[in-house]
Design an enzyme around this catalytic site. Structure first.
Site, mmCIF file in Angstrom:
data_model
loop_
_atom_site.group_PDB
_atom_site.id
_atom_site.type_symbol
_atom_site.label_atom_id
_atom_site.label_comp_id
_atom_site.label_asym_id
_atom_site.label_seq_id
_atom_site.Cartn_x
_atom_site.Cartn_y
_atom_site.Cartn_z
ATOM 1 N N ARG A 153 -8.365 -24.451 0.473
ATOM 2 C CA ARG A 153 -9.781 -24.820 0.422
ATOM 3 C C ARG A 153 -10.380 -24.425 -0.925
ATOM 4 O O ARG A 153 -11.195 -25.131 -1.495
ATOM 5 C CB ARG A 153 -10.546 -24.159 1.577
ATOM 6 C CG ARG A 153 -10.330 -24.875 2.898
ATOM 7 C CD ARG A 153 -10.894 -24.085 4.064
ATOM 8 N NE ARG A 153 -10.141 -22.854 4.292
ATOM 9 C CZ ARG A 153 -10.676 -21.662 4.507
ATOM 10 N NH1 ARG A 153 -11.969 -21.525 4.557
ATOM 11 N NH2 ARG A 153 -9.908 -20.615 4.692
ATOM 12 N N ALA B 202 0.828 -1.202 0.000
ATOM 13 C CA ALA B 202 0.000 0.000 0.000
ATOM 14 C C ALA B 202 0.863 1.253 0.000
ATOM 15 O O ALA B 202 0.653 2.172 -0.811
ATOM 16 C CB ALA B 202 -0.919 -0.014 1.216
ATOM 17 N N HIS C 52 -8.493 -16.197 10.873
ATOM 18 C CA HIS C 52 -8.422 -17.040 9.675
ATOM 19 C C HIS C 52 -8.595 -18.491 10.094
ATOM 20 O O HIS C 52 -7.972 -18.933 11.064
ATOM 21 C CB HIS C 52 -7.066 -16.841 8.993
ATOM 22 C CG HIS C 52 -7.006 -17.391 7.605
ATOM 23 N ND1 HIS C 52 -7.103 -18.736 7.337
ATOM 24 C CD2 HIS C 52 -6.885 -16.775 6.409
ATOM 25 C CE1 HIS C 52 -7.030 -18.921 6.021
ATOM 26 N NE2 HIS C 52 -6.897 -17.739 5.438
#
Ligand SMILES: Cc1cc2nc3c(=O)[nH]c(=O)nc-3n(C[C@H](O)[C@H](O)[C@H](O)COP(=O)(O)OP(=O)(O)OC[C@H]3O[C@@H](n4cnc5c(N)ncnc54)[C@H](O)[C@@H]3O)c2cc1C
Length: 659
Positions: free
Chosen positions: A273, A16, A257
């Site tokens: 996943r 960022a 998480h």
């Protein structure tokens, strides 16, 4: 006294900060980036799984567009996000991916022909088209309607950060590494730079800048079990808070998480996943479809984490000498897939667990992961309270994540917000507001204040240890301000944190060296981390509802009637013992997507009467407007284009563009 002058000071050299710096630099400003570590080692490098953008290239992404990305993000946020900001983001994300591709990020590509994939525990063959061959591909990630997460195997953040950093070097932006901003300089409500400590020499330096941008990442390390790097202590947010003016938004919105490896908490990506991995309990049963038949393992992270903990509490965990956990099974993906697309996961399992995930189960349990909260900004990234202060990335509460951030939306936010905020900063510097009478006496005042604080710590002689108190803070947060929260536990946490705050005033150092001194660093960071922890714990105590990742056992419903608002925390008095809270309302009547069921998790919420009114309004508006394409429809419901820099307003082309 050493003073360094620049137009723009960026505190943080992650994705960022560097992208915002590049934006400001391109418009002719002098920019300096500060970083605790070499910029390429910022935490962004750890991002594994992917970056969301609605390219729609691969088969799983076909038909994707900004509208679907917008809706997934708003639902994911549990309607806590600023919907205009989500629109700005979803519109700009494809441009960000393409810019990075042009800068050399080796995005994984679509390969024409048949491919075997794993879905819902079964193998299946899909066929990618000739037309898509060679374009940037995506994986299934974050419970989204389409496959949208672009990736570089499972080293996505690494590849992105290296490309970004090389661009910053090419743009001539110096990174002052191993430096730490320890206070913001401000004159009334105007930010003028920062007091910075050189972590090697111990010297203090004043950096005076027309614009200052906080890009310091998350504050995960206030928790004991976290996927975050040890540098993620939230110091950027803390020094903004300590101005007494800038506010922090939704600090209680902390994401856990589902698949931190157990017990260390190191992350294995959601891509496991997404690519077809399953969650199993102690007896080898795949339990997620029992709880979430629609999205199964790919419901949003807050939902999966809660289901896992519920399942363990119900007595279905696997036992180990470190406590209970569940299993992640990626064996069914096969060694070829794991060695190619999930190589980092394989290495983490080998090095930290001593197992091969192609043949063995991975022990997992939810761990603190992402800070939705941060320095509150407006839609263009500026602090509403402190002129000349900007924030971007995980350190900010720009607020496209609300109460739950979707997998893959964070690295996308860092780059997209960096593009937008870099431009905002350049506009600011070019405006009359951006002019600054730089006062050396102001810098001197702030320098003296910080220098006195450091001396007081060095000479304290108290019997407390900063490392031990930090450990106790982390333990308090993990035990009491975690996935399942309750009024009594939160009250206990707030009082324990206040107690630690008192004890932190009596930290004694064994080594008072001015130079490289981790003990001193721990001592001056501790009270700041405690302030952040108090914003999280007290904010969570006051929010008597459950929304996204903030789940209250004693208030299990989402309450749109009373809590359709963002928490703003400030710390007006230096000697205050608790933050001051204020709330910013979210206006349902202005929402493009009024609140409803997310499509997973509980269907249980208290409606606000404005929701029905807004739904009717939308129906009437659309009926009255007649035939519209999707862009016109969107613009009718919630215009946002005026908020974007003109540079990013153009439409996104897609393989199957029908526009
Ligand atoms: C293990 C892991 C995997 C992830 N995987 C994904 C993923 O697949 N997809 C996704 O979208 N997101 C992912 N995320 C989230 C994402 O990586 C982060 O949110 C994002 O990279 C944060 O970037 P940033 O630029 O805001 O901050 P960071 O990359 O954390 O950079 C912060 C910078 O600030 C500097 N800094 C901090 N404090 C100071 C100070 N006081 N003075 C000077 N410098 C300071 C640091 O040195 C650093 O340079 C993951 C997160 C983790 C923990």
């Amino acid at each position: 006294m050493q003073i360094i002058y620049t137009d723009v000071l960026v505190i943080g050299g992650g994705l960022a900060g560097q992208r915002a710096a590049i934006g400001a630099r391109r418009r002719g400003n002098e920019v300096i980036i500060l970083s605790l570590v070499p910029a390429k080692r910022s935490h962004s490098a750890a991002a594994q799984g992917g970056m969301q953008a609605s390219l729609g290239n691969c088969l799983g992404g076909a038909g994707d567009n900004e509208d679907l990305h917008f809706a997934d993000t708003v639902r994911g946020s549990d309607w806590g996000a600023d919907q205009e900001v989500v629109r700005m983001f979803a519109h700009t994300a494809p441009k960000a991916i393409r810019e990075l591709a042009a800068w050399g990020v080796p995005w994984s590509r679509v390969q024409r022909g048949d491919h075997e994939i794993s879905e819902d525990g079964k193998k299946k063959t899909i066929t990618e088209s000739d037309a898509a061959h060679g374009l940037i591909t995506s994986r299934n990630f974050g419970g989204t309607a389409k496959w949208r997460a672009c990736y570089v195997s499972d080293g996505t953040g690494h590849a992105m950060l290296y490309a970004m950093s090389n661009q910053a070097i090419a743009a001539g932006i110096p990174v002052h590494e191993r430096t730490e901003a320890i206070a913001l300089i401000h004159e009334g409500e105007r930010c003028c730079g920062a007091i910075v400590r050189n972590l090697v020499s111990g010297e203090l330096i004043a950096y005076m800048a027309r614009a200052t941008c906080i890009a310091s990442g998350g504050f995960g390390r206030i928790y004991r079990v976290s996927t975050n790097a040890v540098i993620n202590e939230g110091m950027g947010a803390a020094i903004a808070l300590e101005t007494g003016l800038a506010t922090l938004g939704n600090m209680e919105a902390v994401q856990f998480h589902p698949t931190g490896i157990f017990p260390a908490g190191i992350l294995v990506t959601e891509g496991c996943r997404g690519d077809g991995g399953l969650l199993l309990d102690g007896s080898g049963h795949r339990f997620m479809p029992d709880y979430e038949p629609e999205k199964r393992e790919l419901a949003s992270r807050d939902v999966v984490s809660r289901r896992m903990e519920e399942h363990i509490t119900a007595g279905h965990g696997a036992q180990s000498r470190f406590g209970e956990h569940l299993w992640l099974d990626i064996r069914l993906l096969g060694a070829d897939h794991i060695n190619g697309q999930l190589r980092e996961v394989k290495e983490i399992c080998q090095y930290f667990l001593g197992i091969d995930p192609a043949h063995e189960l991975i022990p997992v349990r939810p761990a603190q992961h992402y800070s939705m909260g941060g320095v509150r900004t407006d839609a263009r990234g500026q602090s509403p309270q402190l002129k000349g202060l900007f924030a971007v990335g995980e350190a900010a509460c720009w607020d496209m994540h609300g109460f739950n951030r979707l997998g893959g939306n964070s690295v996308a936010e860092t780059v997209v917000a960096g593009m937008i905020v870099g431009d905002t900063i350049a506009d600011f510097c070019a405006s009359a507001e951006g002019q600054l009478q730089l006062s050396t006496s102001l810098a001197g005042d702030f320098m003296r204040r910080e220098s006195d604080k450091l001396k007081a710590i060095a000479q304290n002689g108290g019997g407390e240890s900063a490392v031990e108190l930090t450990r106790q803070m982390q333990e308090t947060m993990t035990s009491n301000v975690g996935i399942f929260r309750h009024g009594e536990k939160l009250e206990r946490a707030v009082s324990a944190l206040q107690d630690l705050q008192q004890r932190a005033a009596h930290v004694g150092l064994r080594n008072a060296n001015r130079g490289p001194n981790p003990e001193l660093v721990a001592a001056y960071r501790l009270p700041r981390m405690l302030k952040l922890a108090l914003c999280v714990a007290q904010g969570a105590l006051l929010r008597t509802e459950s929304r996204g990742a903030h789940f209250r056992d004693d208030y299990p419903q989402r309450n749109d009637l009373q809590w359709m608002k963002r928490t703003l925390a400030s710390w007006p008095g230096d000697h205050d013992q608790l933050p001051t809270f204020d709330y910013e309302p979210l206006d349902i009547l202005g929402m493009e997507l009024p609140p409803g069921w997310r499509g997973y998790g509980a269907r249980d919420y208290i409606d606000h009467p404005d929701t029905a009114i807004r739904e009717q309004q939308i129906k009437h508006l659309l009926a009255a407007a007649g035939e519209l394409d999707r862009h016109q429809r969107q613009n009718l419901l919630m215009p946002f284009m005026h908020l974007l820099p003109p540079l990013f307003q153009g439409r996104n082309q897609r393989l199957e563009n029908s526009e």
